[in-house]
Scaffold this motif. Structure first.
Motif, PDB file in Angstrom:
ATOM      1  N   SER A 118      10.950   4.110  15.067  1.00  0.00           N
ATOM      2  CA  SER A 118      11.978   3.158  15.487  1.00  0.00           C
ATOM      3  C   SER A 118      12.045   3.058  17.004  1.00  0.00           C
ATOM      4  N   LEU A 119      11.996   4.188  17.673  1.00  0.00           N
ATOM      5  CA  LEU A 119      12.083   4.189  19.139  1.00  0.00           C
ATOM      6  C   LEU A 119      10.844   3.579  19.781  1.00  0.00           C
ATOM      7  N   LEU A 120       9.695   3.757  19.145  1.00  0.00           N
ATOM      8  CA  LEU A 120       8.460   3.194  19.695  1.00  0.00           C
ATOM      9  C   LEU A 120       8.409   1.678  19.559  1.00  0.00           C
ATOM     10  N   GLU A 121       9.287   1.117  18.716  1.00  0.00           N
ATOM     11  CA  GLU A 121       9.335  -0.334  18.545  1.00  0.00           C
ATOM     12  C   GLU A 121      10.099  -1.038  19.667  1.00  0.00           C
ATOM     13  N   VAL A 122      10.824  -0.267  20.477  1.00  0.00           N
ATOM     14  CA  VAL A 122      11.606  -0.861  21.567  1.00  0.00           C
ATOM     15  C   VAL A 122      10.659  -1.503  22.586  1.00  0.00           C
ATOM     16  N   ASP A 123      11.005  -2.677  23.041  1.00  0.00           N
ATOM     17  CA  ASP A 123      10.182  -3.439  23.992  1.00  0.00           C
ATOM     18  C   ASP A 123       9.888  -2.601  25.244  1.00  0.00           C
ATOM     19  N   LYS A 124       8.600  -2.418  25.538  1.00  0.00           N
ATOM     20  CA  LYS A 124       8.201  -1.623  26.703  1.00  0.00           C
ATOM     21  C   LYS A 124       8.668  -2.256  28.010  1.00  0.00           C
ATOM     22  N   GLY A 125       8.735  -3.568  28.020  1.00  0.00           N
ATOM     23  CA  GLY A 125       9.173  -4.256  29.233  1.00  0.00           C
ATOM     24  C   GLY A 125      10.607  -3.908  29.592  1.00  0.00           C
ATOM     25  N   VAL A 126      11.456  -3.774  28.577  1.00  0.00           N
ATOM     26  CA  VAL A 126      12.858  -3.399  28.804  1.00  0.00           C
ATOM     27  C   VAL A 126      12.928  -1.998  29.390  1.00  0.00           C
ATOM     28  N   LEU A 127      12.151  -1.087  28.824  1.00  0.00           N
ATOM     29  CA  LEU A 127      12.156   0.296  29.305  1.00  0.00           C
ATOM     30  C   LEU A 127      11.644   0.385  30.741  1.00  0.00           C
ATOM     31  N   GLU A 128      10.580  -0.338  31.034  1.00  0.00           N
ATOM     32  CA  GLU A 128      10.008  -0.308  32.385  1.00  0.00           C
ATOM     33  C   GLU A 128      10.999  -0.855  33.409  1.00  0.00           C
ATOM     34  N   ALA A 129      11.777  -1.843  33.019  1.00  0.00           N
ATOM     35  CA  ALA A 129      12.767  -2.428  33.929  1.00  0.00           C
ATOM     36  C   ALA A 129      13.835  -1.401  34.282  1.00  0.00           C
ATOM     37  N   TYR A 130      14.306  -0.659  33.292  1.00  0.00           N
ATOM     38  CA  TYR A 130      15.315   0.367  33.550  1.00  0.00           C
ATOM     39  C   TYR A 130      14.730   1.525  34.354  1.00  0.00           C
ATOM     40  N   GLU A 131      13.484   1.886  34.078  1.00  0.00           N
ATOM     41  CA  GLU A 131      12.829   2.970  34.831  1.00  0.00           C
ATOM     42  C   GLU A 131      12.642   2.570  36.290  1.00  0.00           C
ATOM     43  N   ALA A 132      12.336   1.302  36.503  1.00  0.00           N
ATOM     44  CA  ALA A 132      12.150   0.810  37.873  1.00  0.00           C
ATOM     45  C   ALA A 132      13.443   0.870  38.668  1.00  0.00           C
ATOM     46  N   MET A 133      14.586   0.802  37.985  1.00  0.00           N
ATOM     47  CA  MET A 133      15.882   0.891  38.653  1.00  0.00           C
ATOM     48  C   MET A 133      16.286   2.335  38.927  1.00  0.00           C
ATOM     49  N   GLY A 134      15.427   3.273  38.537  1.00  0.00           N
ATOM     50  CA  GLY A 134      15.692   4.677  38.823  1.00  0.00           C
ATOM     51  C   GLY A 134      16.650   5.357  37.857  1.00  0.00           C
ATOM     52  N   ILE A 135      16.875   4.771  36.714  1.00  0.00           N
ATOM     53  CA  ILE A 135      17.778   5.368  35.724  1.00  0.00           C
ATOM     54  C   ILE A 135      17.090   6.565  35.071  1.00  0.00           C
ATOM     55  N   LYS A 136      17.832   7.647  34.883  1.00  0.00           N
ATOM     56  CA  LYS A 136      17.273   8.876  34.322  1.00  0.00           C
ATOM     57  C   LYS A 136      16.830   8.681  32.883  1.00  0.00           C
ATOM     58  N   SER A 137      15.840   9.498  32.500  1.00  0.00           N
ATOM     59  CA  SER A 137      15.259   9.383  31.156  1.00  0.00           C
ATOM     60  C   SER A 137      16.303   9.580  30.063  1.00  0.00           C
ATOM     61  N   LYS A 138      17.196  10.572  30.248  1.00  0.00           N
ATOM     62  CA  LYS A 138      18.186  10.853  29.209  1.00  0.00           C
ATOM     63  C   LYS A 138      19.139   9.675  29.011  1.00  0.00           C
ATOM     64  N   ASP A 139      19.451   8.978  30.126  1.00  0.00           N
ATOM     65  CA  ASP A 139      20.329   7.809  30.021  1.00  0.00           C
ATOM     66  C   ASP A 139      19.609   6.641  29.350  1.00  0.00           C
ATOM     67  N   ILE A 140      18.309   6.507  29.633  1.00  0.00           N
ATOM     68  CA  ILE A 140      17.521   5.458  28.997  1.00  0.00           C
ATOM     69  C   ILE A 140      17.439   5.694  27.488  1.00  0.00           C
ATOM     70  N   ILE A 141      17.297   6.964  27.112  1.00  0.00           N
ATOM     71  CA  ILE A 141      17.199   7.311  25.685  1.00  0.00           C
ATOM     72  C   ILE A 141      18.466   6.902  24.950  1.00  0.00           C
ATOM     73  N   TRP A 142      19.617   7.366  25.461  1.00  0.00           N
ATOM     74  CA  TRP A 142      20.882   7.155  24.750  1.00  0.00           C
ATOM     75  C   TRP A 142      21.434   5.749  24.905  1.00  0.00           C
ATOM     76  N   ASN A 143      21.282   5.175  26.100  1.00  0.00           N
ATOM     77  CA  ASN A 143      21.926   3.885  26.368  1.00  0.00           C
ATOM     78  C   ASN A 143      21.024   2.674  26.167  1.00  0.00           C
ATOM     79  N   VAL A 144      19.710   2.895  26.084  1.00  0.00           N
ATOM     80  CA  VAL A 144      18.788   1.777  25.937  1.00  0.00           C
ATOM     81  C   VAL A 144      17.977   1.893  24.647  1.00  0.00           C
ATOM     82  N   MET A 145      17.181   2.953  24.531  1.00  0.00           N
ATOM     83  CA  MET A 145      16.267   3.072  23.399  1.00  0.00           C
ATOM     84  C   MET A 145      17.004   3.138  22.055  1.00  0.00           C
ATOM     85  N   ILE A 146      17.981   4.032  21.967  1.00  0.00           N
ATOM     86  CA  ILE A 146      18.701   4.183  20.699  1.00  0.00           C
ATOM     87  C   ILE A 146      19.517   2.942  20.384  1.00  0.00           C
TER      88      ILE A 146
END
Length: 224
Positions: A118-146
């Protein structure tokens, strides 16, 4: 027909109701524990896989092999195979408590794999955008991926729950209680056909209800 139903209720009503409660108890407790184990494992599989932030081929490889090994064992074999471990953990191999360990061992890896997919189905572009903004991995997991994967996660948990219901039915072979035990002891061994028919009907009803609920919840989350 009404008289037959009335007679069946008088003879078997209490036993059937007790079996339903035991099935719900087994499914509820085992699912809760399996989710507590399986969801973090699924997240860890995603984070440690090649190309991810916490890439670790040793942890990923070990988890991947372990999950595949457990999932490759049919539940009925697993049930008997880990009887000594079950006895060690809960002190019994009978009743609801005695089947809880094999149910969790069987379901948690399945949930972990569903969570990973399920998590691997999340759009990679969305994840890369949040990573580029410097958001921590744990926040990306809970607030974006899940959040993005929540409809798929709900459907995955629905499938896991239905599989768990089937496993509780098979657990009747070791006297675990529930609808499977009732159907096996009285419907099969003692040839009380009405008990077998009612048991099958209730299991179908339970599965249909859970699948419908899962579909509704997933559809609601998708709209949000």
């Amino acid at each position: 027909m009404l008289k037959t139903i009335s007679e069946f209720h008088n003879d078997w009503g209490d036993a059937v109701w007790q079996a339903v409660l035991e099935t719900l108890q087994m499914v509820g407790i085992a699912l809760f524990i399996s989710v507590l184990i399986g969801l973090p494992l699924g997240i860890l599989l995603v984070l440690t896989r090649p190309g991810k932030n916490l890439e670790n081929k040793y942890i990923y490889g070990l988890l991947n092999i372990l999950i595949n090994v457990v999932r490759s064992i049919p539940f009925i074999i697993l049930l008997f195979f880990i009887l000594p471990f079950t006895k060690l953990v809960v002190g019994t191999t009978m009743g609801v408590a005695g089947v809880m360990v094999p149910l969790v061992v069987y379901t948690a890896p399945y949930i972990a794999r569903l969570m990973e997919n399920s998590l691997l189905e999340v759009d990679k572009g969305v994840l890369e955008a949040y990573e580029a903004m410097g958001i921590k991995s744990k926040d990306i997991i809970w607030n974006v991926m899940i959040r993005e994967a929540s409809p798929s996660i709900v459907l995955g948990l629905t499938i896991a729950t239905i599989g768990l219901i089937g496993a509780t039915a098979m657990a009747g072979l070791v006297g675990a209680g529930g609808l499977g035990d009732l159907g096996y002891r009285y419907g099969h061994l003692r040839y009380v056909e009405e008990v077998m028919y009612v048991t099958v009907f209730l299991l179908i009803l339970l599965v249909q209800g859970i699948q419908t609920l899962g579909n509704v919840v997933a559809r609601t989350l998708k709209k949000d």
